[in-house]
Write a protein that holds these residues in place. Sequence first.
Motif, PDB file in Angstrom:
ATOM      1  N   SER A  27      -3.930 -14.676  -8.449  1.00  0.00           N
ATOM      2  CA  SER A  27      -4.740 -13.539  -8.017  1.00  0.00           C
ATOM      3  C   SER A  27      -6.231 -13.823  -8.177  1.00  0.00           C
ATOM      4  CB  SER A  27      -4.357 -12.288  -8.813  1.00  0.00           C
ATOM      5  OG  SER A  27      -2.999 -11.959  -8.615  1.00  0.00           O
ATOM      6  N   THR A  77     -10.226  -3.280   0.511  1.00  0.00           N
ATOM      7  CA  THR A  77      -9.671  -3.918  -0.680  1.00  0.00           C
ATOM      8  C   THR A  77      -8.877  -2.933  -1.534  1.00  0.00           C
ATOM      9  OG1 THR A  77     -11.761  -3.557  -1.875  1.00  0.00           O
ATOM     10  CG2 THR A  77     -11.469  -5.685  -0.782  1.00  0.00           C
ATOM     11  N   PRO A  85      -4.095  -2.359  -0.940  1.00  0.00           N
ATOM     12  CA  PRO A  85      -2.865  -2.684  -1.676  1.00  0.00           C
ATOM     13  C   PRO A  85      -2.433  -1.619  -2.677  1.00  0.00           C
ATOM     14  CG  PRO A  85      -4.229  -4.625  -1.491  1.00  0.00           C
ATOM     15  CD  PRO A  85      -5.046  -3.476  -0.970  1.00  0.00           C
ATOM     16  N   SER A 137       5.014  -0.921  -3.286  1.00  0.00           N
ATOM     17  CA  SER A 137       5.415  -2.309  -3.510  1.00  0.00           C
ATOM     18  C   SER A 137       6.753  -2.640  -2.860  1.00  0.00           C
ATOM     19  CB  SER A 137       5.475  -2.594  -5.018  1.00  0.00           C
ATOM     20  OG  SER A 137       6.252  -1.623  -5.679  1.00  0.00           O
ATOM     21  N   VAL A 169       6.058  -3.662   0.657  1.00  0.00           N
ATOM     22  CA  VAL A 169       5.473  -5.000   0.725  1.00  0.00           C
ATOM     23  C   VAL A 169       6.549  -6.057   0.506  1.00  0.00           C
ATOM     24  CG1 VAL A 169       3.815  -6.569  -0.353  1.00  0.00           C
ATOM     25  CG2 VAL A 169       3.217  -4.168   0.011  1.00  0.00           C
ATOM     26  N   PHE A 172      -0.856 -10.701  -3.569  1.00  0.00           N
ATOM     27  CA  PHE A 172      -1.138  -9.753  -2.494  1.00  0.00           C
ATOM     28  C   PHE A 172      -1.703  -8.460  -3.063  1.00  0.00           C
ATOM     29  CE2 PHE A 172       0.107  -6.026  -0.100  1.00  0.00           C
ATOM     30  CZ  PHE A 172      -0.192  -6.345   1.215  1.00  0.00           C
ATOM     31  N   TYR A 173      -1.145  -7.999  -4.173  1.00  0.00           N
ATOM     32  CA  TYR A 173      -1.574  -6.744  -4.770  1.00  0.00           C
ATOM     33  C   TYR A 173      -2.849  -6.875  -5.596  1.00  0.00           C
ATOM     34  CZ  TYR A 173       2.113  -3.533  -3.517  1.00  0.00           C
ATOM     35  OH  TYR A 173       2.917  -2.695  -2.815  1.00  0.00           O
ATOM     36  N   PHE A 204      -1.873 -11.653   3.378  1.00  0.00           N
ATOM     37  CA  PHE A 204      -2.056 -10.206   3.440  1.00  0.00           C
ATOM     38  C   PHE A 204      -1.548  -9.605   4.745  1.00  0.00           C
ATOM     39  CE2 PHE A 204      -5.149 -11.626   0.316  1.00  0.00           C
ATOM     40  CZ  PHE A 204      -4.914 -10.747  -0.716  1.00  0.00           C
TER      41      PHE A 204
END
Length: 585
Positions: free
Chosen positions: A99, A125, A128, A133, A136, A177-178, A337
């Motif tokens: 991350s 931004t 997410p 979740s 995703v 991604f998160y 993303f």
Amino acid sequence: MPTRWLERHALAVLGAATAAVLLVVFYYPVLTVFADAVRVGGAWTLDVVADVLTDPFYFGALAPVFAGEFGQVGAVAAESPLGLVGFTAYQALLSTVASVALGLPGAYVLSRYEFPGRRTLRSLTILPFVLPSIMVAIGFVAFFGTNGPLNDLLAALGLGPVNLLFTLEAIVVAHAFYNAPLVARVTTAAWESVDARMVETARSLGADPWRAFRDVLAPQLLPAILTGALLTFIFTFMSFPIVLALGGFELATVEVWVYSLVQELDYAEAATLAVVETVLSLALTYAYLRFEARQSGGGRAANPPARKRLLPADPSPGAALERLGVLAYALVVAVVFAGPVLTMVVESLTGPNGFTLQYYRFLVERQVEGASFQTKPGVAVRNSLLFGVATLLAALPMGVTVSVLTARGGRWARLADVAAMAPFAVSGVVVGLGMLRGLVFGVDLFGHRLQITGPVAIVAAHAVAAYPFVVRNVAPLLGGVDRSVVESARALGATRVRALLDVELPLVASGVAAGAAFAFAISIGEFDSTVILATGSSSYTMPVAVERYIGNRTLGPATAMGTVLLAVTSLSFVVVDRLGGRWEA
């Protein structure tokens, strides 16, 4: 008289009500889980705790240490060095590194370059945090699957297929991604607050660009980077839906294993693991709050660095190479993303023979013809929206009240801040398990039976999860309000609550609006506690419906339901954000 008394003491009443709500729907359920770890069959015992601590499956090479069998450390380390808890921390560490590595270049681009749409991109931004979740996870399954677009592209380039599903790599990428946008967001703010004159002074004294970055710029960015990294580690340590969907029980973390034990009705062992996870996450959250408090004195630089054009008029070789790096980073961002989310939408419209609406037709037929025990998409959408509104109405006053009580600082304010932020460090699975074991079944209280079930239990769990985000958005802004303005209002006869409503809240309206948007979005996407509390009932939400369709091994309906979830979530967030913006104005 009662109205005047209530206005004069409204803040104290709200504080007491908030404390009562937290005691009933958070601290009591969590303590219930703690009690389940040491109370089995009506008797107090530490046997289960001892069994878990000394089991190599859970603690790896540390298990013989806890058992006092130091001679067995080497043998256990050879077979199971990490154990379940160690693996959970290991994947969280890898996710944090990924991350930070993915978020820092984004912070550099957003803070150092000027280009059309930069402000919009920076605002995105936050996206997410809005996306549930489980949705995703569906996108990642569709994108990185054997027949997904990524492998189709690799095949077109003559490269072999990549199998990322049900691997540690898939979990790490999904966590990035998160959390990479989180790292980018906090670091961008720090980068834009750097005083360019300090860098120019270092250069004028003979420092090359690398030396100026290392000695002047990096120390100013490091606190923000550490804040993002610490938050990422906390979030990924407690991650549940991503690991459940992309790793399953083969790559289970503590959170997933607790859920498995609950499904098997092994509450004592589940509670013991939940206690271990909670203690570790509380320690990390306390470290974060202490670190944040030490950094809160920083302000915006009077001379921020000037931004560069993304496409320079006369590029030098160095500038061209730098822009090439930005382009490569943009491609990585598109894969990580945009790829999973867009693929989920495309997969919901694609069947074996091309374009199809059969998966949406399935959802319609399930809603119209489905039996009462089956998961209906219309019910899930209705529940999610109702729970989201109810959560907003509960979390917003709770968060504002805690913000007011902690904004002035001091020892007691810091203690209250830590106590109020405890839900930030306790997973939804633990809260859901505690409510299931206590309030859902009913508790005798002063001769009366207190029972919280169904939608009320779910909204309570959502509000507990959401209100810390309201606090984190409102409290810093309240702390920066000029106290003389509030004192002037009080001197003119305004009560404390009237000064809050008429003076302070309008000044921090942007934080209140952001907190409201967060509360609503977190409720819409909350899965951890909901999947426990909605079991066997009609109180399931959209994320739970997506998970149930995955469980039926039918990815098509799951992608269709995920697309509905994406549409409803995005539209709802825009509506809440616009209403908040109007109120702010």
